[in-house]
Design a protein around this motif. Structure first.
Motif, PDB file in Angstrom:
ATOM      1  N   ILE A  85       0.980  -1.171   0.136  1.00 62.89           N
ATOM      2  CA  ILE A  85      -0.102  -0.098  -0.444  1.00 62.89           C
ATOM      3  C   ILE A  85       0.640   1.677  -0.144  1.00 62.89           C
ATOM      4  N   THR A  86       1.798   1.447   0.688  1.00 66.03           N
ATOM      5  CA  THR A  86       2.566   2.574   1.175  1.00 66.03           C
ATOM      6  C   THR A  86       3.905   2.703  -0.583  1.00 66.03           C
ATOM      7  N   LEU A  87       3.785   1.576  -1.100  1.00 65.72           N
ATOM      8  CA  LEU A  87       4.921   1.619  -1.974  1.00 65.72           C
ATOM      9  C   LEU A  87       3.829   2.302  -3.602  1.00 65.72           C
ATOM     10  N   ALA A  88       3.119   1.782  -3.361  1.00 65.42           N
ATOM     11  CA  ALA A  88       1.675   1.829  -4.524  1.00 65.42           C
ATOM     12  C   ALA A  88       0.799   3.352  -4.035  1.00 65.42           C
ATOM     13  N   THR A  89       0.923   4.024  -3.222  1.00 66.92           N
ATOM     14  CA  THR A  89       0.414   5.938  -2.459  1.00 66.92           C
ATOM     15  C   THR A  89       1.592   6.348  -2.240  1.00 66.92           C
ATOM     16  N   SER A 149      13.760  10.380   1.898  1.00 63.90           N
ATOM     17  CA  SER A 149      13.102  11.241   3.193  1.00 63.90           C
ATOM     18  C   SER A 149      13.955  11.071   4.337  1.00 63.90           C
ATOM     19  N   ARG A 150      13.710  11.599   5.368  1.00 69.23           N
ATOM     20  CA  ARG A 150      14.087  11.430   6.673  1.00 69.23           C
ATOM     21  C   ARG A 150      12.906  10.961   7.416  1.00 69.23           C
ATOM     22  N   VAL A 151      13.089  10.123   8.852  1.00 66.36           N
ATOM     23  CA  VAL A 151      12.021  10.425   9.682  1.00 66.36           C
ATOM     24  C   VAL A 151      11.573  10.035  11.382  1.00 66.36           C
ATOM     25  N   PHE A 152      11.377  10.111  11.704  1.00 66.14           N
ATOM     26  CA  PHE A 152      11.517   9.674  13.088  1.00 66.14           C
ATOM     27  C   PHE A 152      10.541   7.944  13.103  1.00 66.14           C
ATOM     28  N   CYS A 153      11.440   7.103  12.922  1.00 65.06           N
ATOM     29  CA  CYS A 153      10.924   5.535  13.053  1.00 65.06           C
ATOM     30  C   CYS A 153      10.010   5.214  13.083  1.00 65.06           C
ATOM     31  N   LEU A 154       8.949   5.193  13.156  1.00 65.74           N
ATOM     32  CA  LEU A 154       7.332   4.419  13.337  1.00 65.74           C
ATOM     33  C   LEU A 154       6.673   3.584  12.661  1.00 65.74           C
ATOM     34  N   ARG A 155       6.174   3.270  13.017  1.00 65.10           N
ATOM     35  CA  ARG A 155       5.280   1.773  12.284  1.00 65.10           C
ATOM     36  C   ARG A 155       4.779   3.240  11.552  1.00 65.10           C
ATOM     37  N   GLU A 156       3.886   4.629  12.268  1.00 65.15           N
ATOM     38  CA  GLU A 156       2.789   5.383  11.655  1.00 65.15           C
ATOM     39  C   GLU A 156       3.122   5.758  10.926  1.00 65.15           C
ATOM     40  N   THR A 157       5.240   7.037  11.072  1.00 64.49           N
ATOM     41  CA  THR A 157       5.819   7.773  10.848  1.00 64.49           C
ATOM     42  C   THR A 157       6.123   6.569   8.357  1.00 64.49           C
ATOM     43  N   ALA A 158       6.779   5.175   8.913  1.00 67.26           N
ATOM     44  CA  ALA A 158       6.872   4.467   7.745  1.00 67.26           C
ATOM     45  C   ALA A 158       5.510   3.772   6.915  1.00 67.26           C
ATOM     46  N   ASN A 180      -0.377   5.676   5.610  1.00 65.10           N
ATOM     47  CA  ASN A 180      -1.687   6.004   4.968  1.00 65.10           C
ATOM     48  C   ASN A 180      -3.119   5.292   5.524  1.00 65.10           C
ATOM     49  N   PRO A 181      -4.161   5.426   5.837  1.00 62.30           N
ATOM     50  CA  PRO A 181      -4.807   5.490   6.795  1.00 62.30           C
ATOM     51  C   PRO A 181      -5.835   3.971   6.578  1.00 62.30           C
ATOM     52  N   HIS A 182      -5.659   3.109   5.536  1.00 59.95           N
ATOM     53  CA  HIS A 182      -6.384   2.283   5.142  1.00 59.95           C
ATOM     54  C   HIS A 182      -5.653   0.613   6.232  1.00 59.95           C
ATOM     55  N   ILE A 183      -4.015   1.822   6.430  1.00 59.07           N
ATOM     56  CA  ILE A 183      -3.528   0.621   6.708  1.00 59.07           C
ATOM     57  C   ILE A 183      -3.882   0.557   8.079  1.00 59.07           C
ATOM     58  N   LEU A 184      -4.001   1.838   9.081  1.00 60.59           N
ATOM     59  CA  LEU A 184      -4.168   1.254  10.915  1.00 60.59           C
ATOM     60  C   LEU A 184      -5.521   0.998  10.987  1.00 60.59           C
TER      61      LEU A 184
END
Length: 305
Positions: free
Chosen positions: A158-162, A170-179, A182-186
């Motif tokens: 889903i992430t690759l597609a959206t 880019s650089r992020v604070f590494c959490l499941r929610e930041t990596a 997409n709301p559908h993943i939740l």
């Protein structure tokens, strides 16, 4: 504001002081090294003696130990990185998170399979050798990994597609929610966790009560198996805390806003570290056969050369 940006805002708002951050990192690293050292002793004992690697019960157990070592190493690494590097590449973060999720979801499934093996050994002793073979056990471990992958890999797809290509550089604070933001993943995650909760607890309760009825008229082995199932249930309960961790963090933020980082740290210890310390107790201490070989290994280690 979306959920991922909310999480980053929370992290920035509730940063620890330098002294507290060092103390927390030392505690986590020392605990993880200690537990992994004990687990390494269990793996060494398992590999050195044929009595274990030809027994389905111990094969499932050692798979759980290896799985827990991988999971703990990854989560502790991410914990330390969150205080040191803070933000890093999304692609690396996704890789870490995916492997951590595989191993996290493997644990309750593995415990459910171990509970079923205990039930078969006690309730169907004459057919145990036919039902629980080494080949079937290895196939079952493969099925555990396949189930976890089917649950987790859609997050990546889903992430690759959206997400745009720039996001992965880019650089992020590494959490499941930041990596995987997409709301559908939740929504998918919540549905998957509910199914996991239902299936695993159904297996734990069924095997426990069947063994409990057997234990009333049977040997000490049945009563010991019943107690083992209870420990599995407690371990599953701690592991399942992962499935309500997001809700728990939101509640803690509202209840204890001044001590939020301390609450997060306590949650991390209970959810990520404590469940991984129970496996050595169940078989490294309680199991008479494994305890004997493990004691022999430890004595040889401390003897002067």
């Amino acid at each position: 504001m979306n959920s991922s940006s909310t999480n980053v805002t929370v992290v920035i708002e509730y940063r620890d002081s330098f002294t507290k951050a060092v103390a927390k990192n030392v505690i986590v690293v020392v605990l993880s090294i200690s537990i992994n050292y004990i687990n390494a002793g269990l793996i060494h004992t398992f590999c050195k003696h044929q009595i274990f690697y030809t027994n389905p019960r111990y094969i499932l157990f050692i798979h759980l130990v290896v799985n827990d070592m991988i999971q703990m190493t990854l989560t502790v690494t991410l914990f330390v990185i969150s205080y040191t590097i803070y933000k890093f590449n999304v692609s690396i973060c996704c890789t870490f998170i995916l492997i951590a999720l595989f191993t996290t979801e493997n644990t309750p499934l593995n415990l459910a399979c171990m509970a079923v093996e205990c039930y078969v050994a006690i309730s169907l002793p004459l057919r145990h050798m036919q039902i629980c073979t080494v080949r079937r056990t290895l196939m079952l471990i493969g099925l555990i990994w396949a189930t976890s992958m089917l649950s987790v890999l859609p997050d990546l797809f889903i992430t690759l597609a959206t997400e745009p290509l720039d996001f992965f550089h880019s650089r992020v604070f590494c959490l499941r929610e930041t990596a995987f933001r997409n709301p559908h993943i939740l929504k998918k995650r919540d549905t998957t966790y509910i199914i996991y909760l239902f299936i695993v607890w159904l297996i734990i309760f069924y095997t426990y009560f069947r063994i409990m009825f057997t234990a009333k008229t049977a040997s000490k082995d049945a009563k010991k198996a019943r107690n083992t199932i209870l420990l599995h249930g407690f371990q599953v309960l701690l592991c399942m805390a992962t499935y309500v961790e997001a809700l728990l963090k939101q509640a803690l933020r509202q209840w204890f806003p001044k001590n939020y980082t301390d609450c997060l740290f306590a949650t991390y210890i209970i959810v990520q570290i404590l469940p991984r310390s129970i496996s050595p107790i169940i078989y490294g201490v309680r199991d008479k056969t494994f305890r004997g070989y493990l004691k022999r290994y430890l004595i040889c280690r401390v003897k002067p050369q």
